[in-house]
Design an enzyme around this catalytic site. Structure first.
Site, PDB file in Angstrom:
ATOM      1  CG  MET A   7      -1.887  -1.217   1.174  1.00 40.29           C
ATOM      2  SD  MET A   7      -3.400  -0.968   2.094  1.00 40.29           S
ATOM      3  CE  MET A   7      -2.748  -0.836   3.738  1.00 40.29           C
ATOM      4  CG  HIS A  14       6.859  -1.894   2.308  1.00 40.63           C
ATOM      5  ND1 HIS A  14       6.816  -0.729   3.036  1.00 40.63           N
ATOM      6  CD2 HIS A  14       5.638  -2.467   2.424  1.00 40.63           C
ATOM      7  CE1 HIS A  14       5.608  -0.583   3.568  1.00 40.63           C
ATOM      8  NE2 HIS A  14       4.877  -1.624   3.221  1.00 40.63           N
ATOM      9  CD  GLN A 132      -1.831  -8.850   4.545  1.00 42.27           C
ATOM     10  OE1 GLN A 132      -2.667  -7.972   4.645  1.00 42.27           O
ATOM     11  NE2 GLN A 132      -0.580  -8.581   4.243  1.00 42.27           N
ATOM     12  CB  SER A 164       4.350  -0.445  10.898  1.00 46.06           C
ATOM     13  OG  SER A 164       3.067   0.042  10.573  1.00 46.06           O
ATOM     14  CB  SER A 165       3.047   2.608   6.444  1.00 46.47           C
ATOM     15  OG  SER A 165       3.576   1.709   5.505  1.00 46.47           O
TER      16      SER A 165
END
Ligand code: AMP
Length: 259
Positions: A7, A14, A132, A164-165
């Protein structure tokens, strides 16, 4: 073909997935799409960090040959986003599923679309979002999709905090304090075979809730494959601990293998 669904607001977590995909495939696609159907809280969706230009720079630093897919909502969903409903058995009811209604149906809807679009040989997900990964595993088997699911280790700050974002929303001191999340998981792991788990969990809860703006949302031990919460431990099975801590309105999650 390797696919890394994200995202955006990319960080080293990532990038570790993208690097792995780059090393293992001829063609790599990174998708950057803030998927509206997986958000159950409209403020969370509106405020989700976006930084496409910087994301592109970070990806192209790994290799100019990596392809980026950053569609808009209409390209993915048309006029009105429809969510598919899946039968994930027990996997989506507990943990995040209890606090984020329909979240995993939204995740599965977008991942199914991406897998059908790119038909990758390999798809990459992070262990940080362990529940997830189990949903995706089930999705692949339910829809009989021919793809290898690669689950990649969690990348952490030096103090243990999982990248984490959402960490972008923490103040400097909250970010330091948030190291208690991973420390709590380690404490639980160290005490897993030895002492009273109930008292360890109580101690963790007290210590977290003592920190300014922190509140423990859940700390559970669950079977690593069914994700059913367990109070009685059978040493033959594999277990993980799952934690969610709220810092103001920001939910931070993490997990660890216990045995
Ligand atoms: P997101 O953009 O949050 O949807 O994450 C995209 C992918 O990156 C997911 O598979 C996440 O599990 C993975 N990811 C996020 N944070 C980390 C991390 N700290 N370490 C490894 N993978 C991560």
């Amino acid at each position: 073909i390797g696919l890394v669904p994200t995202m955006g607001a990319l960080h080293r977590g990532h990038l570790s997935l993208i690097e792995k995909a780059f090393n293992e495939n001829d063609v790599v696609w990174v998708s950057i799409f803030i998927n509206p159907t997986q958000f159950n809280n409209s403020n969370d969706l509106i405020n989700y960090p976006k930084n496409l230009k910087n994301d592109e720079l970070l990806i192209k630093k790994i290799s100019k040959s990596i392809e980026i897919f950053s569609p808009n909502e209409f390209e993915i969903y048309g006029e009105n986003p429809k969510i598919k409903t899946y039968d994930f058995k027990t996997i989506d009811n507990e943990l995040e599923g209890r606090f984020r209604k329909n979240h995993f149906n939204g995740v599965a809807t977008i991942v199914s679309k991406l897998l059908n679009l790119f038909k990758p040989n390999n798809v990459y997900f992070g262990e940080k979002d362990y529940q997830q990964t189990q949903i995706i595993k089930k999705l692949i088997s339910l829809e009989k999709i021919n793809v290898n699911l690669n689950i990649c280790p969690t990348v952490r700050e030096k103090n243990g905090l999982a990248l984490s974002s959402r960490n972008n929303f923490l103040s400097y001191s909250e970010r330091n304090d948030a190291s208690i999340i991973y420390k709590s998981l380690i404490l639980l792991k160290n005490n897993f075979n030895t002492s009273n788990l109930i008292s360890t969990k109580k101690e963790i809860k007290n210590n977290i809730n003592k920190k300014k703006n922190f509140q423990l949302e859940y700390l559970e031990i669950a079977d690593a494959s069914t994700l059913k919460i367990q109070s009685k431990i059978n040493p033959k099975n594999s277990y993980r601990a799952f934690i969610c801590v709220r810092v103001n309105d920001i939910r931070l999650i993490d997990n660890i293998l216990l045995n």
